[in-house]
Enzyme design. Structure first.
Site, PDB file in Angstrom:
ATOM      1  N   ASP A  19       0.864  -1.189   0.000  1.00 42.64           N
ATOM      2  CA  ASP A  19       0.000   0.000   0.000  1.00 42.64           C
ATOM      3  C   ASP A  19       0.898   1.236   0.000  1.00 42.64           C
ATOM      4  O   ASP A  19       1.636   1.471   0.963  1.00 42.64           O
ATOM      5  CB  ASP A  19      -0.867  -0.056   1.262  1.00 42.64           C
ATOM      6  CG  ASP A  19      -1.787   1.136   1.402  1.00 42.64           C
ATOM      7  OD1 ASP A  19      -1.698   2.082   0.589  1.00 42.64           O
ATOM      8  OD2 ASP A  19      -2.594   1.123   2.337  1.00 42.64           O
ATOM      9  N   ASN A  27      -6.930  12.445 -11.061  1.00 41.22           N
ATOM     10  CA  ASN A  27      -7.670  12.760 -12.291  1.00 41.22           C
ATOM     11  C   ASN A  27      -7.622  14.275 -12.510  1.00 41.22           C
ATOM     12  O   ASN A  27      -7.106  15.002 -11.666  1.00 41.22           O
ATOM     13  CB  ASN A  27      -9.097  12.207 -12.237  1.00 41.22           C
ATOM     14  CG  ASN A  27      -9.839  12.725 -11.022  1.00 41.22           C
ATOM     15  OD1 ASN A  27      -9.758  13.911 -10.698  1.00 41.22           O
ATOM     16  ND2 ASN A  27     -10.532  11.846 -10.307  1.00 41.22           N
ATOM     17  N   GLY A  62      -5.129   0.956 -13.755  1.00 42.63           N
ATOM     18  CA  GLY A  62      -6.378   0.563 -13.102  1.00 42.63           C
ATOM     19  C   GLY A  62      -7.545   0.936 -13.998  1.00 42.63           C
ATOM     20  O   GLY A  62      -7.638   0.454 -15.140  1.00 42.63           O
ATOM     21  N   ASP A  95      -5.969   6.940  -5.766  1.00 40.55           N
ATOM     22  CA  ASP A  95      -6.305   8.337  -5.460  1.00 40.55           C
ATOM     23  C   ASP A  95      -7.147   8.406  -4.173  1.00 40.55           C
ATOM     24  O   ASP A  95      -6.852   9.175  -3.247  1.00 40.55           O
ATOM     25  CB  ASP A  95      -7.081   8.898  -6.659  1.00 40.55           C
ATOM     26  CG  ASP A  95      -7.235  10.400  -6.658  1.00 40.55           C
ATOM     27  OD1 ASP A  95      -6.619  11.068  -5.799  1.00 40.55           O
ATOM     28  OD2 ASP A  95      -7.970  10.911  -7.522  1.00 40.55           O
TER      29      ASP A  95
END
Ligand code: ADP
Length: 181
Positions: free
Chosen positions: A15, A29, A129, A39
């Protein structure tokens, strides 16, 4: 953990929000206002001040949002990392010049980190992703950026893959490209 490029590049799984490095990179984004995936994890771990800092960045520097391949820096707030560099990877299906833009994310983040005096930086697998970049194709872009950029930087780079299988897949690409014994 596996080292490449004379120990300057580390490949781990885990992580990214837990890493004690000078800066972690966020696959953000355009809005900079948070989202899902890495995010969301970074915003949750950094606490609400991160969103406030991103809002201020929008108002001052990026009123139309952060373009693909660009980078913006905030503090890390409650993260162990001192800073977060936000970048926007290309959406695979919608972008023409995607390998160039994905490379820019990595290159611009490393350049900005060096300007801020950082000696360690960690990246997630940007665009792989929900943005749909095929993992192996992205890995090839990352490896060529590292080959070009690491020699001119005094910085340790960690590639932090969320799953062990992604870490293994990356190392397999590195092996194929002759970057691993
Ligand atoms: P993008 O929109 O750029 O495709 P995503 O957040 O959807 O970004 O995914 C990018 C990569 O980040 C994926 O490989 C995903 O598994 C990984 N990821 C998600 N959460 C974390 C985390 N906490 N630490 C490291 N990597 C993560």
């Amino acid at each position: 953990m596996q080292h490449l490029f004379d120990q300057q590049l580390k490949v781990i799984h885990g992580d990214i929000t837990r890493l004690e490095v000078d800066v972690i990179v966020n696959a953000a984004n355009h809005s900079l206002m948070g989202g899902g995936g890495v995010d969301g994890a970074i915003h949750r771990a950094a606490g609400p001040k991160l969103k406030q800092a991103c809002r201020e960045l929008r108002e001052t520097d990026w009123p139309d949002g952060l373009p693909d391949g660009e980078v913006a820096l905030t503090e890390g707030f409650e993260l162990p990392a001192r800073y977060v560099i936000h970048t926007v990877g290309p959406v695979y299906a919608k972008t023409k010049d995607k390998s160039h833009l994905l490379a820019s994310c990595y290159r611009n983040a490393m350049t900005l980190a060096a300007h801020k005096g950082c000696e360690s930086i960690a990246f997630p697998a940007i665009s792989t992703g929900v943005y749909g970049y095929p993992f192996e194709e992205a890995a090839e872009v990352v490896l060529s950026v590292m080959r070009d950029e690491l020699p001119r930087l005094e910085m340790t780079v960690t590639l932090c893959f969320f799953s062990e299988s992604d870490g293994r897949a990356f190392l397999e690409v590195a092996r194929r490209k002759g970057e691993l014994d």
